[in-house]
Design an enzyme around this catalytic site. Structure first.
Site, PDB file in Angstrom:
ATOM      1  N   GLY A   1     -20.220   0.626   8.868  1.00  0.00           N
ATOM      2  CA  GLY A   1     -19.285   1.676   9.293  1.00  0.00           C
ATOM      3  C   GLY A   1     -19.446   2.050  10.752  1.00  0.00           C
TER       4      GLY A   1
ATOM      5  N   ASP B   1     -11.535  -5.200   6.989  1.00  0.00           N
ATOM      6  CA  ASP B   1     -10.625  -6.359   7.037  1.00  0.00           C
ATOM      7  C   ASP B   1     -10.383  -6.791   8.487  1.00  0.00           C
ATOM      8  OD1 ASP B   1     -10.408  -6.142   4.286  1.00  0.00           O
ATOM      9  OD2 ASP B   1      -8.597  -4.910   4.371  1.00  0.00           O
TER      10      ASP B   1
ATOM     11  N   THR C   1     -21.754  -4.854   7.178  1.00  0.00           N
ATOM     12  CA  THR C   1     -21.059  -3.881   8.028  1.00  0.00           C
ATOM     13  C   THR C   1     -21.543  -2.484   7.636  1.00  0.00           C
ATOM     14  OG1 THR C   1     -19.120  -3.717   6.582  1.00  0.00           O
ATOM     15  CG2 THR C   1     -19.042  -5.373   8.335  1.00  0.00           C
TER      16      THR C   1
ATOM     17  N   ASP D   1       0.842  -1.202   0.000  1.00  0.00           N
ATOM     18  CA  ASP D   1       0.000   0.000   0.000  1.00  0.00           C
ATOM     19  C   ASP D   1       0.876   1.250   0.000  1.00  0.00           C
ATOM     20  OD1 ASP D   1      -2.211  -1.619   0.217  1.00  0.00           O
ATOM     21  OD2 ASP D   1      -2.904  -0.790   2.137  1.00  0.00           O
TER      22      ASP D   1
HETATM   23  P1  ATP Z   1     -12.991  -0.310   4.686  1.00  0.00           P
HETATM   24  O1  ATP Z   1     -13.243  -0.609   3.235  1.00  0.00           O
HETATM   25  O2  ATP Z   1     -12.848   1.173   4.986  1.00  0.00           O
HETATM   26  O3  ATP Z   1     -11.940  -1.154   5.306  1.00  0.00           O
HETATM   27  P2  ATP Z   1     -15.615  -1.405   4.987  1.00  0.00           P
HETATM   28  O4  ATP Z   1     -16.417  -0.446   4.149  1.00  0.00           O
HETATM   29  O5  ATP Z   1     -15.318  -2.732   4.452  1.00  0.00           O
HETATM   30  O6  ATP Z   1     -14.298  -0.701   5.499  1.00  0.00           O
HETATM   31  P3  ATP Z   1     -17.160  -0.613   7.282  1.00  0.00           P
HETATM   32  O7  ATP Z   1     -18.556  -1.038   7.267  1.00  0.00           O
HETATM   33  O8  ATP Z   1     -16.854   0.818   6.968  1.00  0.00           O
HETATM   34  O9  ATP Z   1     -16.354  -1.636   6.366  1.00  0.00           O
HETATM   35  O10 ATP Z   1     -16.492  -0.900   8.700  1.00  0.00           O
HETATM   36  C1  ATP Z   1     -16.282  -2.197   9.199  1.00  0.00           C
HETATM   37  C2  ATP Z   1     -16.404  -2.172  10.703  1.00  0.00           C
HETATM   38  O11 ATP Z   1     -15.421  -1.261  11.227  1.00  0.00           O
HETATM   39  C3  ATP Z   1     -17.736  -1.647  11.194  1.00  0.00           C
HETATM   40  O12 ATP Z   1     -18.680  -2.708  11.252  1.00  0.00           O
HETATM   41  C4  ATP Z   1     -17.378  -1.082  12.551  1.00  0.00           C
HETATM   42  O13 ATP Z   1     -17.330  -2.098  13.531  1.00  0.00           O
HETATM   43  C5  ATP Z   1     -15.956  -0.557  12.342  1.00  0.00           C
HETATM   44  N1  ATP Z   1     -15.933   0.866  12.035  1.00  0.00           N
HETATM   45  C6  ATP Z   1     -15.867   1.443  10.813  1.00  0.00           C
HETATM   46  N2  ATP Z   1     -15.872   2.784  10.895  1.00  0.00           N
HETATM   47  C7  ATP Z   1     -15.939   3.080  12.216  1.00  0.00           C
HETATM   48  C8  ATP Z   1     -15.977   4.288  12.964  1.00  0.00           C
HETATM   49  N3  ATP Z   1     -15.951   5.492  12.373  1.00  0.00           N
HETATM   50  N4  ATP Z   1     -16.034   4.194  14.316  1.00  0.00           N
HETATM   51  C9  ATP Z   1     -16.052   2.998  14.936  1.00  0.00           C
HETATM   52  N5  ATP Z   1     -16.017   1.809  14.280  1.00  0.00           N
HETATM   53  C10 ATP Z   1     -15.972   1.842  12.941  1.00  0.00           C
HETATM   54  O1  RIB Z   2      -9.287  -3.019   2.578  1.00  0.00           O
HETATM   55  C1  RIB Z   2      -8.134  -2.214   2.558  1.00  0.00           C
HETATM   56  C2  RIB Z   2      -7.189  -2.696   1.485  1.00  0.00           C
HETATM   57  O2  RIB Z   2      -7.802  -2.528   0.217  1.00  0.00           O
HETATM   58  C3  RIB Z   2      -5.892  -1.926   1.399  1.00  0.00           C
HETATM   59  O3  RIB Z   2      -4.896  -2.448   2.245  1.00  0.00           O
HETATM   60  C4  RIB Z   2      -5.537  -2.011  -0.076  1.00  0.00           C
HETATM   61  O4  RIB Z   2      -4.438  -2.840  -0.333  1.00  0.00           O
HETATM   62  C5  RIB Z   2      -6.787  -2.528  -0.768  1.00  0.00           C
HETATM   63  O5  RIB Z   2      -6.644  -3.835  -1.160  1.00  0.00           O
END
Ligand code: ATP
Ligand code: RIB
Length: 306
Positions: free
Chosen positions: A223, A253, A221, A13
């Protein structure tokens, strides 16, 4: 302690921090630029291992400095890398991550070696799959390889977990038919089902559609709101922990890896496992970078005790 086999991506990354996202055609100064271990597969493996699972990896890197550096990081974590190969003629996966002051990100990925291993390669490593409690995959490696891994897993009575990210327009029905548990975010859920996620009723409807495709367990999920689940007639939202998020890269993740380290293969402790995933990812979002931000078991326990 669960044994978890990840099949998926390993990325270098390259993260750029900016005040706000650039507009098309705009040039701007950055606040910081750094490189770190990433890739959805590798991040989920690191999260599972740091939470105490015995973690195996099936994947590939290129024969280059980035690949060697990424393998060093995974070796330091003591993740079993017997299922990882070094391929010539392709480069190691890379991701270009832009994070703004609101903690939002935009990510562009180059798949490289992640997309270059095939179902026959997965077959060669079926012993890793058969010795697991869970096999977990995402959409940063070839779907055919994931279908093969999930078929081998189900044949051996091993539970399969799909994180359909990054979102894919037409997910093969053959893959969904061998998926026990699916974990999309809100956007991925809408792309999968055509249902816009606005409230609990819309999540229940999306979950019903996914159950109809043969998937027993659905987690969406949401956020900073936490995670919705629907299994065996039980459903609800387990709220996220209230924290100050600076970078949400690898929040999803961390949630998946940490949760799969504590989840019982019969899903009987699903609610507690989701709460654990929420706790782990609440620590991740308070730090920068993908793998550097993923918490260890003792940090999660300390946050629980606060
Ligand atoms: P990313 O792609 O940014 O890794 P995602 O979109 O796959 O994330 P999200 O639903 O945004 O997944 O977040 C996964 C989990 O992380 C949520 O279910 C929650 O437990 C935690 N999380 C995410 N954002 C926050 C936040 N602002 N504060 C607290 N917990 C969070
Ligand atoms: O989910 C986060 C990951 O998405 C980053 O580490 C990047 O490598 C992309 O695969």
């Amino acid at each position: 302690m669960n044994t978890v086999t990840m099949i998926g991506s390993i990325n270098l990354d390259r993260t750029i921090r900016v005040k706000q996202m650039p507009k098309p055609g705009e040039t701007m100064h950055t606040k910081e630029i750094f490189s770190a271990g990433g890739g959805k597969g590798a991040n989920q493996a690191v999260a599972a291992q740091r939470s105490g699972a015995k973690t195996n990896f099936i994947g590939a890197v290129g024969d280059d400095d980035a690949g060697r550096a990424m393998l060093d990081l995974l070796e330091q974590e003591k993740i079993d890398l017997t299922g990882v190969t070094t391929l010539t003629k392709v480069s190691t996966g890379q991701a270009y991550v832009v994070v703004d002051d609101a903690g939002e990100n935009q990510i562009m990925i180059h798949g490289g070696a992640n997309m270059a291993f095939d179902p026959a390669y997965v077959d060669d490593h079926k012993a890793l799959i058969e010795a697991s409690d869970f096999v977990v995959a995402q959409f940063e490696s070839s779907v055919d390889s994931t279908i093969e891994a999930f078929k081998l897993a189900q044949h051996a009575g091993v539970k399969t977990v799909l994180n359909p990210a990054p979102a894919m327009e037409k997910v093969p029905a053959e893959l969904l038919a061998v998926t026990d548990m699916i974990i999309p975010n809100e956007t991925e859920t809408e792309i999968l089902t055509g249902i816009k996620i606005t409230d609990e009723a819309s999540m229940l409807q999306a979950a019903a559609d996914l159950h109809a495709l043969g998937i027993a367990v659905v987690i969406i999920t949401i956020g900073s709101k936490g995670a919705f689940y629907d299994v065996d007639g039980r459903h609800g939202v387990i709220p996220a922990f209230k924290v100050e998020a600076v970078d949400t890269t690898s929040a999803g993740d961390t949630f998946i890896g940490a949760m799969s380290s504590v989840l019982k293969p019969d899903f009987s402790n699903l609610e507690a496992a989701i709460r654990y995933g929420n706790r782990a990812s609440s620590l991740t979002v308070q730090r920068f970078g993908a793998q550097p931000s993923i918490p260890y078991k003792n940090e999660i326990a300390a946050a629980e005790a606060e």
